[in-house]
Design a protein around this motif. Sequence first.
Motif, PDB file in Angstrom:
ATOM      1  N   MET B   1       2.014  10.443 -14.114  1.00  0.00           N
ATOM      2  CA  MET B   1       2.111  11.629 -13.279  1.00  0.00           C
ATOM      3  C   MET B   1       3.547  11.785 -12.763  1.00  0.00           C
ATOM      4  N   HIS B   6       3.047  14.353  -7.853  1.00  0.00           N
ATOM      5  CA  HIS B   6       2.533  13.373  -6.893  1.00  0.00           C
ATOM      6  C   HIS B   6       2.813  13.831  -5.454  1.00  0.00           C
ATOM      7  N   ARG B   9       0.683  16.893  -4.538  1.00  0.00           N
ATOM      8  CA  ARG B   9      -0.717  16.540  -4.258  1.00  0.00           C
ATOM      9  C   ARG B   9      -0.832  15.914  -2.859  1.00  0.00           C
ATOM     10  N   GLU B  10       0.143  15.066  -2.518  1.00  0.00           N
ATOM     11  CA  GLU B  10       0.095  14.411  -1.202  1.00  0.00           C
ATOM     12  C   GLU B  10       0.245  15.441  -0.091  1.00  0.00           C
ATOM     13  N   PHE B  13      -2.898  17.218   0.445  1.00  0.00           N
ATOM     14  CA  PHE B  13      -3.914  16.377   1.105  1.00  0.00           C
ATOM     15  C   PHE B  13      -3.619  16.231   2.597  1.00  0.00           C
ATOM     16  N   ARG B  14      -2.360  15.945   2.915  1.00  0.00           N
ATOM     17  CA  ARG B  14      -1.978  15.806   4.337  1.00  0.00           C
ATOM     18  C   ARG B  14      -1.294  17.097   4.765  1.00  0.00           C
ATOM     19  N   ARG B 283       0.382   6.042   5.122  1.00  0.00           N
ATOM     20  CA  ARG B 283       0.348   5.736   3.678  1.00  0.00           C
ATOM     21  C   ARG B 283       0.642   4.274   3.352  1.00  0.00           C
ATOM     22  N   GLN B 285      -1.348   1.736   2.943  1.00  0.00           N
ATOM     23  CA  GLN B 285      -2.189   1.183   1.879  1.00  0.00           C
ATOM     24  C   GLN B 285      -1.759   1.714   0.516  1.00  0.00           C
ATOM     25  N   GLU B 286      -1.426   2.986   0.516  1.00  0.00           N
ATOM     26  CA  GLU B 286      -0.974   3.595  -0.746  1.00  0.00           C
ATOM     27  C   GLU B 286       0.303   2.903  -1.232  1.00  0.00           C
ATOM     28  N   GLY B 288       1.161  -0.093  -0.564  1.00  0.00           N
ATOM     29  CA  GLY B 288       0.747  -1.427  -1.023  1.00  0.00           C
ATOM     30  C   GLY B 288       0.216  -1.388  -2.442  1.00  0.00           C
ATOM     31  N   ILE B 289      -0.647  -0.424  -2.736  1.00  0.00           N
ATOM     32  CA  ILE B 289      -1.245  -0.387  -4.075  1.00  0.00           C
ATOM     33  C   ILE B 289      -0.212   0.036  -5.118  1.00  0.00           C
ATOM     34  N   LEU B 290       0.710   0.919  -4.712  1.00  0.00           N
ATOM     35  CA  LEU B 290       1.769   1.304  -5.658  1.00  0.00           C
ATOM     36  C   LEU B 290       2.610   0.093  -6.030  1.00  0.00           C
ATOM     37  N   ARG B 291       2.871  -0.737  -5.019  1.00  0.00           N
ATOM     38  CA  ARG B 291       3.614  -1.985  -5.281  1.00  0.00           C
ATOM     39  C   ARG B 291       2.807  -2.885  -6.215  1.00  0.00           C
ATOM     40  N   LEU B 293       0.733  -2.050  -8.349  1.00  0.00           N
ATOM     41  CA  LEU B 293       0.713  -1.477  -9.698  1.00  0.00           C
ATOM     42  C   LEU B 293       2.084  -1.555 -10.372  1.00  0.00           C
ATOM     43  N   LYS B 295       5.039  -0.369  -9.151  1.00  0.00           N
ATOM     44  CA  LYS B 295       6.027   0.687  -8.867  1.00  0.00           C
ATOM     45  C   LYS B 295       7.160   0.094  -8.032  1.00  0.00           C
TER      46      LYS B 295
END
Lengths: 218, 383
Positions: B1, B6, B9-10, B13-14, B283, B285-286, B288-291, B293, B295
């Motif tokens: 993406m 990205h 979309r964010e 959402f916010r 963000r 947690q986001e 954290g997960i990007l790391r 994955l 990124k």
Amino acid sequence: MIRCDEVTKIFRKNGSEVTSLDRFTAEVAEGEFVAVRGPSGCGKTTLLLTLGGMQRPSAGSVQLGGRDLYALSPAERAGLRSSEIGFVFQMFHLVPYLDLLGNVLLACPGKPSAEVRRRAGRLLDELGLAGRASHRPGELSAGERQRLAVARALLNRPKLILADEPTGNLDPENAAEVIRHLAEFHRGGGTVVLVTHGASADTHADRTLRLDQGQLKS
Amino acid sequence: MSVWLHILREMGFRKLNALFLLLGLAMAVTVVIASQLLAEADERETRRVTRDMGFNLRLIPVKTDLGQFYRDGFSRHAMDVSMLDRLATQLTNNVSFNHLVGSLRREYTINGQDILLVGLSDTYVAPGQGKKKMGFEIEKGTIHIGSQVALVQEKKKNDTMHVGVRRFAVANDPIETGTPDDITIFARLEDAQSVLGLAGKINEIEAIDCLCLTADQDPLAILRKEIGGILPEVQVVQQRTLADARAKQRQTREKVNQFVLPSVLVAGAIWVALLAVFNVRDRRQEIGILRALGKGGGRIAVLFLGKAALLGLVAALIGAALGTWAVLEFGPSLFPVTKKAIQANWPLAAQLIVATPVFAALASFIPAMLAVSHDPAETLRED
């Protein structure tokens, strides 16, 4: 595949030290399914994050495929995580504003090719999420969210999946479904390290390690 | 993406975070562009208002007795008109005076009425400034008369009137001013020289000082030194109350303008930074997960800086349009004297459209670095 040598992790909190991993030494062979069991707070998550190159140990070394994980640069570790490791967490850690397909494709380094997009679609299909690709995680049940997290972990065809209590928030039916998918990945030659405080994964695991207060007990 | 998709979309959402960020930046751009346009209008207006206050410098022959000058309102000594030319050749942007008018003033009697006859030269202004001439222009063969002159001589606009042996047309509608102008006849300099028999002579040069210093800053010393260096044959008299009022008016305007822009920039930067900090906290947690994955920090930084820059661009477009519209709509009622000069400033708008995304990204830099340096393990462990 993985070799931990005397891995110790000490956290400093409010002036006192808490030892989360205490000289943990173990090996996980390629293609092995290892369950790590222990009570809450015994250091399971710390172990998983350390194995995934996300948390530098205070002492000891972690080798992944013969490479000392923490001798690599942060960028090299990030590259390794992207290409060889898939994570599944208890709390799913999905990106709430991306649809299901977007969440799966997030694992792809760079711009996803048509082939990668097709693969992401297939994974959603295999994990029972077909037809919901344009939904957002907030519209899914807990079981569906975890299956989505598994699909994301599988996208890059990793060699290793590190799963942290992936069934902790699921009912028995959905928990069994998630474990079944991890077992399928294992049958395909992948390595799985699954940390849990329950016994649900024992039937699929080749071996179970017990962790207590940061130390390996068996 | 793609990173931009990205970001979009964010933002979708916010929405509130994005909306507040957009509103804050748009408001800042609106205020900057409006205040700049208003400052330009204000400056023009101030120049006009202060110019209309009249001359505040009077240069009279050095031999003049000030007692006589203040009693009669003019010097009994005359000087050659070439002195006006000499001073006019020195008019540049670097001197402290401008708007030079040579005048010849004398008492005169018409049909038994004692009046003041004033001959006025053309106005000399510093070249390249595009300044309009002060006061009124006197057409050849005409005079402007005061209300008392009109009353006693029974004259009105377009009537003819003899001054000495010369005949003139009255060019103005005489109105009462409550000043010596009511008993004055204004003529062209050469006409007054002819009537008074003082060809080639003046007895005063009027000017405006450009120092705009208040009395406590002693502008007179500077002016006397500067003018005395060019024309040692004159003495400089400053109408201090007028000069002081003019200086205060301009200084106040400059202070206001100096205050507005930095204040808006600081407030805008704080607003953007605070919203970016809240966004980073939301963000974690986001991140954290990007790391997890794989990124890198660069990608994560771009998510935050790119968002700020994108919103900055949209806000700049909105703010520039809104600020320009507001000034064009409401400016003329604020600055009635110079309303025709109020115009859109497109180069400024273009600069803001380029600068605002950069400004927003810079204001978000520290929060973005917090996001990049955040320990992802800490967040991912927070189950």
